[in-house]
Design a protein around this motif. Structure first.
Motif, short mmCIF file in Angstrom:
data_model
loop_
_atom_site.label_atom_id
_atom_site.label_comp_id
_atom_site.label_asym_id
_atom_site.label_seq_id
_atom_site.Cartn_x
_atom_site.Cartn_y
_atom_site.Cartn_z
N GLN A 45 7.72 -1.98 2.58
CA GLN A 45 8.11 -0.72 1.95
C GLN A 45 9.41 -0.77 1.24
OE1 GLN A 45 6.43 0.84 6.01
NE2 GLN A 45 5.78 2.42 4.71
N TYR B 78 4.03 9.93 16.23
CA TYR B 78 3.99 10.85 15.26
C TYR B 78 3.18 11.98 15.47
CZ TYR B 78 6.01 7.44 11.99
OH TYR B 78 6.84 6.47 11.43
N ASN C 213 3.96 -4.76 14.87
CA ASN C 213 4.00 -3.33 14.59
C ASN C 213 2.68 -2.62 14.36
OD1 ASN C 213 5.64 -0.51 13.64
ND2 ASN C 213 4.18 -1.06 12.11
N GLU C 214 2.34 -1.50 15.44
CA GLU C 214 1.18 -0.78 15.07
C GLU C 214 -0.07 -1.73 15.24
OE1 GLU C 214 1.71 2.62 12.59
OE2 GLU C 214 3.09 3.48 13.98
N SER D 295 5.35 4.78 0.96
CA SER D 295 4.24 4.94 1.68
C SER D 295 3.05 4.07 1.50
CB SER D 295 3.98 6.53 1.93
OG SER D 295 2.83 6.85 2.70
N TRP D 296 2.40 3.36 2.45
CA TRP D 296 1.41 2.33 2.07
C TRP D 296 0.37 2.80 1.08
CZ3 TRP D 296 2.89 -2.46 3.92
CH2 TRP D 296 3.69 -2.43 5.09
N HIS E 284 5.12 -6.62 10.23
CA HIS E 284 4.86 -5.42 10.02
C HIS E 284 4.00 -5.33 8.53
CE1 HIS E 284 6.63 -0.88 10.30
NE2 HIS E 284 5.66 -0.95 9.37
N GLU F 219 9.70 4.45 16.21
CA GLU F 219 9.64 5.31 14.98
C GLU F 219 9.24 6.72 15.13
OE1 GLU F 219 6.47 3.94 11.89
OE2 GLU F 219 7.19 2.04 12.21
N TYR G 109 10.24 9.95 3.77
CA TYR G 109 10.64 10.18 5.20
C TYR G 109 12.11 9.88 5.18
CZ TYR G 109 5.93 9.11 6.97
OH TYR G 109 4.48 9.40 7.19
N TYR H 88 -5.38 8.03 7.45
CA TYR H 88 -4.63 7.38 8.50
C TYR H 88 -5.43 7.72 9.67
CZ TYR H 88 -0.80 4.71 6.73
OH TYR H 88 -0.20 3.99 6.10
N TRP I 277 12.14 7.25 11.59
CA TRP I 277 11.57 6.70 10.49
C TRP I 277 11.78 7.60 9.42
CZ3 TRP I 277 9.48 2.16 9.30
CH2 TRP I 277 8.65 1.91 8.58
C1 GCO Z 1 3.08 5.70 5.43
C2 GCO Z 1 3.43 5.68 7.11
C3 GCO Z 1 4.27 4.40 7.31
C4 GCO Z 1 4.38 4.14 8.85
C5 GCO Z 1 5.06 2.85 9.21
C6 GCO Z 1 4.08 2.44 10.36
O1 GCO Z 1 3.24 7.11 5.12
O2 GCO Z 1 2.76 4.84 4.93
O3 GCO Z 1 3.86 6.85 7.62
O4 GCO Z 1 5.42 4.74 6.58
O5 GCO Z 1 4.67 5.02 9.44
O6 GCO Z 1 4.85 1.79 8.26
O7 GCO Z 1 4.99 1.46 10.99
#
Ligand code: GCO
Length: 488
Positions: free
Chosen positions: A20, A298, A166-167, A441-442, A121, A387, A450, A329, A434
């Motif tokens: 990211q 979140y 991570n997650e 953002s993916w 990640h 986060e 953020y 998401y 975060w």
């Molecule tokens: C986004 C997400 C990410 C995640 C993070 C999880 O909008 O892509 O919010 O930024 O919060 O990568 O670990």
């Protein structure tokens, strides 16, 4: 009532992830990861954005660390890109890749910023995906361990806090069930199989860590959302128990106790999608206990009794529709793509008491206090918030400032609830917001921001990427100066 003060040495931090922020996707010997390939598939990300350049942190890490130091940051959480260290996932080390992280860590330590290093990640090397389908093959367990051991050996004297995965709940669901992340699969059985293999990889790496870094601390960062019942109707309350197990304990019980929770396991067995457990698996899982839990918070989730046995009431139908109209998401079920093993356990609805962000994420500060309390009571481990933050559209004013009072309010409300949780008796090592700078953002490109530091990409020349501290940057700086005790 008076609140307890944040403890001395509390780690006020901020977080990021390699793909990211880094850019430099093919420089200095780095191999491609599954994200380098996936973001090039048309239609997968917002306007086709990718992390080829991202915010160019790879070349500007010194500038970024200087901004962290000026802010007074006590900790910085970042992730290592596996394919920088091992371009094809295994074999020979790419020294240049390792050196990048060594320089970053040294730079942080020069300013007394505690590094928090995440091993994974979401960016497994594409070579391993091509060779044996990545997390779907047990071969990956040794390859991940090999990669982790390289980092443990090299950084054991410099890095105390480590995050393993991570997650895991998010990247397995989006990658193997909802076709929203790489490897772009919609198959619930494959998701549970891959998830089990990741659990084994996590356990093996944690055991290696305890052998090689006896004075450090390692744990997963889990995307935790407390599950609520829509109301006090007992069937709905039962559904919330199911939801808590399916969404949370399914991972956390395995991390901490090496056991899969039973209600969910039985449901999966009935549908033929339970993971295949081989001899020795449970022993391995039980042998590896994390030293702390990383909590990414979140929002939580609200549920009612399942729709199969308990058809929706009229008043509930709107809340269900409302839930389904939100961000991918939130994993709304696409029945045609995958079976839903949770269908008999609970049904998701929107929480009528909570506001949402522009991306449909509920805003629920009290939820973080509930989260920390529930996790402490069930798992009895120290925790770190790894986060928490607000994704928003930010705007540069004519004076080139960013007046992000909405972000300040969001963070303040959450930090007050954390302080209440501490007062309740929760043991917390730190809080990483975060994120530090704006980042990719993916799926939502660069419009969902953020960071405490704005990255100006609206100029003609994308490579400018000027860093501009936002109002929230100065607010957080003050918060850190007073060790969290001045929240206004
Ligand atoms: C986004 C997400 C990410 C995640 C993070 C999880 O909008 O892509 O919010 O930024 O919060 O990568 O670990």
């Amino acid at each position: 009532d008076k609140l307890d003060k944040f403890p001395e040495g509390f780690l006020w931090g901020a977080a990021s992830a390699a793909y990211q922020i880094e850019g430099g996707w093919d420089v200095d010997g780095k191999g491609p990861s599954i994200w380098d390939q996936f973001t090039k598939i048309p239609g997968k990300t917002f306007q086709g954005t990718n992390g080829d350049i991202a915010v160019d942190h790879y070349h500007r890490y010194k500038e970024d660390v200087r901004l962290m130091a000026e802010m007074g940051l006590k900790a910085y959480r970042f992730s290592v890109a596996w394919s920088r260290i091992l371009p094809s996932g295994k074999g020979e080390v790419n020294e240049k890749g390792l050196l990048f992280y060594e320089n970053l860590i040294d730079e942080l330590k020069r300013y007394d910023i505690e590094p928090v290093l995440t091993l994974y990640h979401w960016d497994i090397p594409q070579a391993l995906q091509d060779e044996y389908q990545g997390w779907e093959s047990r071969e990956v367990i040794d390859d991940f361990d090999h990669y982790a051991r390289i980092l443990f050996e090299r950084f054991k004297d410099k890095v105390k806090y480590w995050v393993s995965f991570n997650e895991q709940n998010v990247f397995t669901a989006l990658g193997y069930r909802w076709e929203a992340h790489p490897p772009n699969i919609a198959d619930v059985k494959r998701m549970f199989e891959a998830n089990h293999i990741i659990n084994l990889a996590n356990a093996k790496a944690i055991n290696s860590f305890h052998e090689l870094v006896p004075n450090g601390m390692i744990g997963p960062s889990f995307g935790y959302g407390p599950m609520y019942s829509l109301d006090c109707e007992p069937n709905n309350v039962l559904a919330a128990l199911n939801g808590e197990e399916f969404q949370n304990h399914w991972w956390l019980d395995v991390y901490v106790n090496g056991k899969y929770p039973k209600v969910t396991f039985k449901q999966l067995e009935k549908l033929g999608v339970a993971p295949s457990i081989k001899d020795g698996d449970l022993e391995l899982l039980q042998s590896a206990k994390p030293d702390f839990l990383g909590v990414n918070y979140y929002h939580g989730g609200t549920v009612r009794a399942n729709e199969i046995e308990f058809p929706l009431q009229e008043s509930e139908a709107d809340l269900e529709k409302d839930f389904q109209a939100t961000d991918p998401y939130l994993m709304q079920p696409k029945e045609e793509q995958a079976q839903s093993p949770e269908k008999r356990m609970f049904a998701n609805v929107s929480n009528p008491h909570l506001e949402k962000t522009k991306w449909g994420w509920e805003i629920d500060p009290i939820g973080i206090r509930i989260a920390l309390r529930r996790l402490q009571n069930r798992y009895h481990l120290p925790m770190m918030v790894t986060e928490n933050g607000l994704g928003a559209y930010d705007h540069l004013t004519e004076q080139r400032t960013i007046e992000d009072d909405y972000r300040i309010n969001y963070l303040k409300e959450h930090i007050v609830e954390i302080q209440k949780a501490l007062t309740d008796g929760v043991e917390l090592l730190g809080y990483c917001a975060w994120s530090f700078t704006d980042l990719l953002s993916w799926l939502n490109g660069y419009q969902k921001r953020y960071g405490f530091v704005y990255i100006d990409r609206d100029e003609q020349d994308e490579k400018e990427l000027e860093r501009i501290p936002k109002k929230s940057y100065y607010w957080y700086k003050k918060l850190i100066e007073t060790n969290g005790n001045l929240v206004d």
